[in-house]
Design an enzyme around this catalytic site. Structure first.
Site, PDB file in Angstrom:
ATOM      1  CG  ASP A 195      10.012   3.410   1.080  1.00  0.00           C
ATOM      2  OD1 ASP A 195      11.054   3.104   0.454  1.00  0.00           O
ATOM      3  OD2 ASP A 195       9.180   4.243   0.642  1.00  0.00           O
ATOM      4  CG  ASP A 248      12.609   0.777  -1.226  1.00  0.00           C
ATOM      5  OD1 ASP A 248      11.632   1.023  -1.958  1.00  0.00           O
ATOM      6  OD2 ASP A 248      13.147   1.629  -0.502  1.00  0.00           O
ATOM      7  CG  ASN A 254       7.526   3.072  -1.952  1.00  0.00           C
ATOM      8  OD1 ASN A 254       7.368   4.133  -2.549  1.00  0.00           O
ATOM      9  ND2 ASN A 254       8.672   2.417  -1.951  1.00  0.00           N
ATOM     10  CB  THR A 311      16.321   3.272  -0.503  1.00  0.00           C
ATOM     11  OG1 THR A 311      15.756   2.252   0.333  1.00  0.00           O
ATOM     12  CG2 THR A 311      17.804   2.998  -0.705  1.00  0.00           C
ATOM     13  CG  PHE A 344       7.357   8.987  -2.863  1.00  0.00           C
ATOM     14  CD1 PHE A 344       5.989   9.188  -2.714  1.00  0.00           C
ATOM     15  CD2 PHE A 344       7.989   8.115  -1.975  1.00  0.00           C
ATOM     16  CE1 PHE A 344       5.270   8.540  -1.713  1.00  0.00           C
ATOM     17  CE2 PHE A 344       7.274   7.463  -0.969  1.00  0.00           C
ATOM     18  CZ  PHE A 344       5.913   7.676  -0.845  1.00  0.00           C
ATOM     19  CG  ASN A 345      12.287   8.253  -1.192  1.00  0.00           C
ATOM     20  OD1 ASN A 345      11.236   7.648  -1.026  1.00  0.00           O
ATOM     21  ND2 ASN A 345      13.365   7.695  -1.725  1.00  0.00           N
ATOM     22  CG  HIS A 404      13.567   5.458  -8.416  1.00  0.00           C
ATOM     23  ND1 HIS A 404      13.668   6.592  -9.180  1.00  0.00           N
ATOM     24  CD2 HIS A 404      12.307   4.980  -8.631  1.00  0.00           C
ATOM     25  CE1 HIS A 404      12.524   6.800  -9.804  1.00  0.00           C
ATOM     26  NE2 HIS A 404      11.697   5.836  -9.496  1.00  0.00           N
ATOM     27  CG  ASP A 405      14.894   2.940  -3.591  1.00  0.00           C
ATOM     28  OD1 ASP A 405      15.061   4.175  -3.679  1.00  0.00           O
ATOM     29  OD2 ASP A 405      13.833   2.432  -3.185  1.00  0.00           O
TER      30      ASP A 405
HETATM   31  C1  BDR Z   1      11.499   6.748  -4.683  1.00  0.00           C
HETATM   32  O1  BDR Z   1      10.139   6.691  -4.254  1.00  0.00           O
HETATM   33  C2  BDR Z   1       9.706   5.367  -4.111  1.00  0.00           C
HETATM   34  O2  BDR Z   1       8.509   5.174  -4.799  1.00  0.00           O
HETATM   35  C3  BDR Z   1      10.812   4.481  -4.617  1.00  0.00           C
HETATM   36  O3  BDR Z   1      10.938   3.328  -3.805  1.00  0.00           O
HETATM   37  C4  BDR Z   1      12.048   5.348  -4.538  1.00  0.00           C
HETATM   38  O4  BDR Z   1      12.684   5.223  -3.294  1.00  0.00           O
HETATM   39  C5  BDR Z   1      11.555   7.306  -6.081  1.00  0.00           C
HETATM   40  O5  BDR Z   1      11.001   8.584  -6.124  1.00  0.00           O
HETATM   41 CA    CA Z   2      12.142   3.515  -1.731  1.00  0.00          CA
END
Ligand code: BDR
Ligand code: CA
Length: 315
Positions: free
Chosen positions: A11, A16, A41, A127, A169-170, A243-244
């Site tokens: 996303d 990402d 996102n 991701t 978040f994910n 993160h990703d």
């Molecule tokens: C995840 O949430 C999104 O904002 C980032 O792309 C990542 O995949 C981190 O919590």
């Molecule tokens: Ca992401």
């Protein structure tokens, strides 16, 4: 060895986007069968466009890109423009990419690709929210026989949540989907906030990337400079967690990470702790060890890998 076939489900999202670049830099190790996009996102119309832009910037316009689920399985969609900007990839100039959007729905692509692949052969790399992968599993459970493993960015244990006090978040974006994926029975490696918060894009690290001077490195540095702003204020850290890209870095060099086989269960009922990932790190229950939970990373090694690979685009 033949490159490992992967599907990246994302996303974009600056982080990402960097994960896509890292994967696209490594054709000897990774064969990207397709990039599937999901609402996360930012809405789907933007995540699919952003993924195609990254293919253009990296000169990989032949990689098929698909649009998938526009919303989570049960809950209302949540987005994160306050982190990623209105485009999702603020920090680069937006343009209409040449890389086409495939007509097929992402879920259809995932199902068809897996059903025709060898047994236990394809690695899924989600991701973003897990809506596409979970919908594919629900639609055709036989696809699981063809999955080698799933390498997910999502969840949190020691770090607590980043979108709610309890949830990352994910997973919060589609907890029902996450529950389906984490209970699917295939090997799963998880990059949660406990480890992604260790790979900070400090100013020095971003400057090194920018100095590589090629178009991909410049786009990466531009996006990370923007991405920086929100997280440095929120966490008081020296940079934003990347993160990703941890998922792809693990596929390229698993020795950078430390993992532990644990049970991970997703909260799908309590509004207070919705999307929480209960990770049984100390094995205090007899629940099945359904994931490899990642808890440590060699952050300098991670950025060395990223630098080396992004440098390849200039050659
Ligand atoms: C995840 O949430 C999104 O904002 C980032 O792309 C990542 O995949 C981190 O919590
Ligand atoms: Ca992401």
């Amino acid at each position: 060895m033949a490159p490992r076939p992967i599907i990246i489900d994302c996303d974009p999202g600056q982080d990402d986007a960097v994960a896509l670049f890292l994967a696209m830099s490594s054709p000897d190790e990774l064969d990207i069968l397709g990039i599937t996009t999901v609402a996360g996102n930012v809405p789907l119309a933007l995540t699919q466009r952003n993924a195609r832009m990254m293919c253009d910037i990296a000169g990989r316009t032949a990689i098929p890109v698909f649009a998938g689920c526009e919303r989570p399985i049960v809950r209302e969609a949540i987005t994160a423009e306050y982190i990623h900007g209105n485009t999702g990839i603020d920090g680069v100039d937006v343009f209409e990419p040449e890389t086409p959007l495939q007509e097929k729905h992402a879920v259809e692509f995932i199902v068809e690709t897996l059903l025709t692949a060898d047994e236990h052969s394809v690695t899924l790399v989600p991701t973003g929210p897990l809506s596409n992968i979970a919908t594919a599993i629900e639609k055709e459970p036989a696809i699981l026989q063809h999955v080698r493993e799933i390498v997910v960015m999502g969840g949190a244990m020691r770090e607590g949540g980043n979108r709610s006090p309890s949830a990352e978040f994910n997973v919060l974006a589609d907890p029902q989907a996450a529950d389906i994926v984490f209970s699917c029975g295939r090997p799963i490696t998880v990059m949660g906030l406990d480890v992604t918060h260790q790979v900070l894009s400090t100013r020095e690290r971003v400057a090194r990337i920018r100095a590589l001077g090629n178009a991909v490195a410049e786009a990466t540095a531009g996006m990370l400079s923007f991405f920086h702003r929100y997280d440095t204020g929120k966490y008081g850290s020296e940079g934003a967690p990347l993160h990703d890209p941890c998922t792809i870095a693990w596929l390229l060099d698993p020795g950078l990470f430390q993992t532990r086989a644990c049970n991970l269960s997703v909260e799908t009922e309590s509004e207070l702790t919705m999307g929480h990932t209960a990770v049984d790190f100390w094995h205090v229950t007899d629940r099945p060890r359904n994931v490899h939970w990642t808890y440590a990373v060699d952050a300098n090694g991670f950025y060395e890998l990223l630098n080396d690979r992004l440098a390849r685009f200039g050659r």
